[in-house]
Design a protein around this motif. Sequence first.
Motif, short mmCIF file in Angstrom:
data_model
loop_
_atom_site.label_atom_id
_atom_site.label_comp_id
_atom_site.label_asym_id
_atom_site.label_seq_id
_atom_site.Cartn_x
_atom_site.Cartn_y
_atom_site.Cartn_z
N LEU A 50 -22.43 20.24 28.29
CA LEU A 50 -21.77 19.34 29.23
C LEU A 50 -21.38 20.10 30.50
CD1 LEU A 50 -20.50 16.60 29.94
CD2 LEU A 50 -18.45 17.36 28.72
N LEU A 51 -20.78 21.27 30.34
CA LEU A 51 -20.40 22.09 31.49
C LEU A 51 -21.62 22.54 32.29
CD1 LEU A 51 -17.54 24.21 29.91
CD2 LEU A 51 -17.32 22.32 31.55
N ARG A 52 -22.69 22.88 31.60
CA ARG A 52 -23.92 23.31 32.27
C ARG A 52 -24.46 22.19 33.15
NH1 ARG A 52 -29.07 22.82 32.53
NH2 ARG A 52 -29.16 21.23 30.94
N GLN A 53 -24.44 20.98 32.63
CA GLN A 53 -24.93 19.84 33.41
C GLN A 53 -24.04 19.56 34.62
OE1 GLN A 53 -25.83 16.35 31.07
NE2 GLN A 53 -27.06 17.52 29.63
N ILE A 54 -22.74 19.71 34.46
CA ILE A 54 -21.82 19.51 35.58
C ILE A 54 -22.07 20.56 36.66
CG2 ILE A 54 -19.39 19.66 36.28
CD1 ILE A 54 -18.72 18.38 33.51
N VAL A 55 -22.22 21.81 36.26
CA VAL A 55 -22.48 22.90 37.21
C VAL A 55 -23.81 22.66 37.92
CG1 VAL A 55 -23.01 25.37 37.38
CG2 VAL A 55 -21.04 24.60 36.07
N GLU A 56 -24.81 22.24 37.16
CA GLU A 56 -26.12 21.98 37.75
C GLU A 56 -26.04 20.86 38.80
OE1 GLU A 56 -29.87 19.97 35.82
OE2 GLU A 56 -29.81 22.10 35.26
N ARG A 57 -25.33 19.81 38.51
CA ARG A 57 -25.20 18.70 39.48
C ARG A 57 -24.46 19.16 40.73
NH1 ARG A 57 -23.76 15.17 34.58
NH2 ARG A 57 -25.79 14.34 34.01
N HIS A 58 -23.42 19.97 40.53
CA HIS A 58 -22.68 20.49 41.68
C HIS A 58 -23.58 21.40 42.52
CE1 HIS A 58 -19.26 21.78 44.04
NE2 HIS A 58 -19.58 23.04 43.79
N ALA A 59 -24.38 22.22 41.87
CA ALA A 59 -25.29 23.13 42.58
C ALA A 59 -26.30 22.33 43.40
CB ALA A 59 -26.00 24.04 41.59
N ILE A 60 -26.82 21.26 42.83
CA ILE A 60 -27.78 20.42 43.54
C ILE A 60 -27.14 19.81 44.78
CG2 ILE A 60 -29.11 18.27 43.40
CD1 ILE A 60 -29.71 19.07 40.44
N ARG A 61 -25.90 19.35 44.64
CA ARG A 61 -25.19 18.79 45.81
C ARG A 61 -25.01 19.84 46.90
NH1 ARG A 61 -22.17 15.96 41.90
NH2 ARG A 61 -20.49 17.50 41.94
N ARG A 62 -24.68 21.07 46.49
CA ARG A 62 -24.50 22.13 47.49
C ARG A 62 -25.82 22.48 48.17
NH1 ARG A 62 -21.19 27.14 46.03
NH2 ARG A 62 -21.37 27.35 48.28
N VAL A 63 -26.90 22.53 47.39
CA VAL A 63 -28.21 22.82 47.97
C VAL A 63 -28.59 21.71 48.95
CG1 VAL A 63 -30.69 23.00 47.47
CG2 VAL A 63 -29.04 24.25 46.06
#
Length: 94
Positions: A32-45
């Motif tokens: 769950l945390l990995r998916q949240i971090v991944e979504r946040h990273a995509i938004r930053r990119v």
Amino acid sequence: MQPVNQSNGKINLDPENAEHGLAQLVLTVIELLRQIVERHAIRRVEGGTLTDEQIENLGEALMNLEEKMEELKELFGLNDEDLNINLGPLGNLL
């Protein structure tokens, strides 16, 4: 007895399989945390706030984390469905 009831996705903490059930729960939280971090990273990119080097480092870190999750799921005999715990009226976790 399996730690997850396949028909409803709920955790069954059988004392004889407590290690497996605990691994399932911990890996579910990590996923769950990995998916949240991944979504946040995509938004930053997509927001353009990262340098090319930061984007590359972030992508590599996320790939390494995903690879480690696959190793741990294999070690404990879990699959993606096992980590998708049913939260009752809230639906599935992942």
